[in-house]
Design a protein around this motif. Sequence first.
Motif, PDB file in Angstrom:
ATOM      1  N   VAL A 112       0.743  -1.349   0.025  1.00 20.88           N
ATOM      2  CA  VAL A 112       0.058   0.123   0.007  1.00 20.88           C
ATOM      3  C   VAL A 112       0.865   1.212   0.117  1.00 20.88           C
ATOM      4  O   VAL A 112       1.776   1.378   0.859  1.00 20.88           O
ATOM      5  CB  VAL A 112      -0.899   0.078   1.102  1.00 20.88           C
ATOM      6  CG1 VAL A 112      -1.630   1.445   1.117  1.00 20.88           C
ATOM      7  CG2 VAL A 112      -1.838  -1.177   1.306  1.00 20.88           C
ATOM      8  N   THR A 113       0.565   2.160  -0.668  1.00 17.66           N
ATOM      9  CA  THR A 113       1.364   3.495  -0.875  1.00 17.66           C
ATOM     10  C   THR A 113       0.335   4.439  -1.002  1.00 17.66           C
ATOM     11  O   THR A 113      -0.987   4.507  -1.291  1.00 17.66           O
ATOM     12  CB  THR A 113       1.992   3.634  -2.195  1.00 17.66           C
ATOM     13  OG1 THR A 113       1.169   3.333  -3.379  1.00 17.66           O
ATOM     14  CG2 THR A 113       3.325   2.405  -2.057  1.00 17.66           C
ATOM     15  N   GLY A 114       0.789   5.720  -0.835  1.00 21.65           N
ATOM     16  CA  GLY A 114      -0.024   6.975  -0.820  1.00 21.65           C
ATOM     17  C   GLY A 114      -0.820   6.776   0.337  1.00 21.65           C
ATOM     18  O   GLY A 114      -0.692   6.587   1.497  1.00 21.65           O
ATOM     19  N   GLN A 115      -2.241   7.259   0.095  1.00 22.98           N
ATOM     20  CA  GLN A 115      -3.346   7.273   1.028  1.00 22.98           C
ATOM     21  C   GLN A 115      -4.218   5.910   0.780  1.00 22.98           C
ATOM     22  O   GLN A 115      -4.698   5.883  -0.338  1.00 22.98           O
ATOM     23  CB  GLN A 115      -4.084   8.624   1.217  1.00 22.98           C
ATOM     24  CG  GLN A 115      -5.131   8.798   2.215  1.00 22.98           C
ATOM     25  CD  GLN A 115      -5.599  10.198   2.510  1.00 22.98           C
ATOM     26  OE1 GLN A 115      -4.891  11.143   2.321  1.00 22.98           O
ATOM     27  NE2 GLN A 115      -7.104  10.296   2.486  1.00 22.98           N
ATOM     28  N   ALA A 116      -4.864   5.706   2.071  1.00 26.65           N
ATOM     29  CA  ALA A 116      -5.659   4.536   1.511  1.00 26.65           C
ATOM     30  C   ALA A 116      -6.725   4.316   3.048  1.00 26.65           C
ATOM     31  O   ALA A 116      -6.086   4.085   4.109  1.00 26.65           O
ATOM     32  CB  ALA A 116      -4.924   2.992   1.188  1.00 26.65           C
ATOM     33  N   ASP A 117      -8.006   3.713   2.532  1.00 25.07           N
ATOM     34  CA  ASP A 117      -8.797   3.338   3.562  1.00 25.07           C
ATOM     35  C   ASP A 117      -8.816   1.786   3.588  1.00 25.07           C
ATOM     36  O   ASP A 117      -9.200   1.105   2.646  1.00 25.07           O
ATOM     37  CB  ASP A 117     -10.160   3.888   3.227  1.00 25.07           C
ATOM     38  CG  ASP A 117     -10.206   5.299   3.608  1.00 25.07           C
ATOM     39  OD1 ASP A 117      -9.457   5.930   4.159  1.00 25.07           O
ATOM     40  OD2 ASP A 117     -11.231   5.857   2.981  1.00 25.07           O
ATOM     41  N   LEU A 118      -8.181   1.054   4.770  1.00 25.09           N
ATOM     42  CA  LEU A 118      -8.032  -0.302   4.751  1.00 25.09           C
ATOM     43  C   LEU A 118      -9.198  -1.042   5.763  1.00 25.09           C
ATOM     44  O   LEU A 118      -9.439  -0.096   6.949  1.00 25.09           O
ATOM     45  CB  LEU A 118      -6.667  -0.596   4.901  1.00 25.09           C
ATOM     46  CG  LEU A 118      -5.626  -0.036   4.192  1.00 25.09           C
ATOM     47  CD1 LEU A 118      -4.120  -0.321   4.922  1.00 25.09           C
ATOM     48  CD2 LEU A 118      -5.891  -0.739   2.802  1.00 25.09           C
ATOM     49  N   VAL A 119      -9.500  -2.055   5.765  1.00 22.87           N
ATOM     50  CA  VAL A 119     -10.571  -2.818   6.395  1.00 22.87           C
ATOM     51  C   VAL A 119      -9.796  -4.028   6.907  1.00 22.87           C
ATOM     52  O   VAL A 119      -9.155  -4.799   5.944  1.00 22.87           O
ATOM     53  CB  VAL A 119     -11.794  -3.284   5.952  1.00 22.87           C
ATOM     54  CG1 VAL A 119     -12.735  -4.045   6.812  1.00 22.87           C
ATOM     55  CG2 VAL A 119     -12.611  -2.002   5.429  1.00 22.87           C
TER      56      VAL A 119
END
Length: 247
Positions: free
Chosen positions: A231-238
């Motif tokens: 994952v790079t940058g900005q992310a919304d993760l569950v």
Amino acid sequence: MRMMLDTRDIVQRYLYQFGVWEPSLTAWLTGVLRPGDVFVDVGANIGYFSLLAARIVGHTGSVVAIECSPAAGSELRGNLAANQVGNVRQVTSAVAASECVLTFYEPKKGIHSVTTSVPAGDPVFQAAAKPLSALLTAAELGAARVIKVDIEGGEYDALSGLVPVLDRTRPDLAIVVEVNEAMLARQGRTVAATTGLLTDLGFHPYRLVNSYRPSSYLVPGRPPQRVREPVTGQADLVFSRIDADTL
């Protein structure tokens, strides 16, 4: 729901224009939460997700809305009162790995949705901080179906304070975390280290599609997809103990 909104803030402007914030997360929460569940909203802001969850979990469930900003906390309190909800416990505290006092900044002055403990501009307030394990009751922790952590760069420390008590949680607990590579880097943290706090304990990461383009708010939200690449940058993760391609 009824909410007082200031359209200078992007969160509140989109709520005014579209009636929803982060459509994919909204759709997923609506499908996952059930009456009697507990929802923990870390970084509750003005209360959109807390109000959404309060309706779903009903009088047999509950919501813990954690917000440290005095300005956002005041708006949260007003929005809870306007909706006459009785199943939301508002907690005025910052969240960290251990008890401390944090200084907070507003990179965009007057915009409460991006308040951060990562130095950016002039400080606007200080707040006492505690680990999540100290802010939640044993009953709330044990019944939590979803814990959402969106605190603008403070996610590593918040998760660090939660990890020691994850063995007391439901098998189907899901943890929603926003990660921002640049903000973590300014603290000497990485996305991999942050997500590793949960994946090392058997949680699997899934990514929510999240765009702030207005056009993205005109299509239905999409379910979380399994993360297969770094994952790079900005992310919304569950994060879930479920091992699948899609949640």
